[in-house]
Design a protein around this motif. Structure first.
Motif, PDB file in Angstrom:
ATOM      1  N   SER A  15       0.804  -1.121  -0.054  1.00 15.89           N
ATOM      2  CA  SER A  15       0.071  -0.066   0.070  1.00 15.89           C
ATOM      3  C   SER A  15       0.955   1.216  -0.019  1.00 15.89           C
ATOM      4  O   SER A  15       1.939   1.229   0.599  1.00 15.89           O
ATOM      5  N   ARG A  16       0.443   2.138  -0.729  1.00 17.05           N
ATOM      6  CA  ARG A  16       0.927   3.563  -0.818  1.00 17.05           C
ATOM      7  C   ARG A  16       0.219   4.543   0.246  1.00 17.05           C
ATOM      8  O   ARG A  16       0.914   5.405   1.105  1.00 17.05           O
ATOM      9  N   SER A  17      -1.062   4.488   0.208  1.00 20.99           N
ATOM     10  CA  SER A  17      -1.790   5.113   1.404  1.00 20.99           C
ATOM     11  C   SER A  17      -1.678   4.777   2.627  1.00 20.99           C
ATOM     12  O   SER A  17      -1.935   5.485   3.449  1.00 20.99           O
ATOM     13  N   ASP A  18      -1.548   3.455   2.912  1.00 18.08           N
ATOM     14  CA  ASP A  18      -1.784   2.972   4.374  1.00 18.08           C
ATOM     15  C   ASP A  18      -0.568   2.411   4.550  1.00 18.08           C
ATOM     16  O   ASP A  18      -0.364   1.138   4.785  1.00 18.08           O
TER      17      ASP A  18
END
Length: 82
Positions: A15-18
């Motif tokens: 994940s990039r966002s989490d």
């Protein structure tokens, strides 16, 4: 009509966002539809047990592909030449 057999949001990717460290726990949580905090807590608790948990995390960090940046087009994967 094309039938899509895999859901792209359920594909295992870091994940990039989490992401806290490498995005592995966030990616695993998204893939299996559970809360990322729960995955992180379970991982931290598992470190208290004997075993190669940190080594496993590092290996997953290396082999799981990174989620593409939103708005970019993924490269086309051509089949191998025969």
């Amino acid at each position: 009509m094309t039938i899509q057999t895999t859901d792209p949001t359920r594909k295992l990717m870091r994940s990039r966002s989490d992401s806290w460290l490498g995005g592995v726990c966030g990616g695993l949580a998204r893939r299996f539809g559970i809360d990322a905090t729960l995955v992180r807590v379970l991982f931290v608790l598992s470190i208290l047990l004997p075993g190669p948990q940190v080594l496993l995390y590092l290996v997953l960090w290396l082999i799981i592909p990174r989620e593409p940046v939103p708005g970019t087009v993924a490269p086309i994967a051509y089949p191998p030449a025969v």
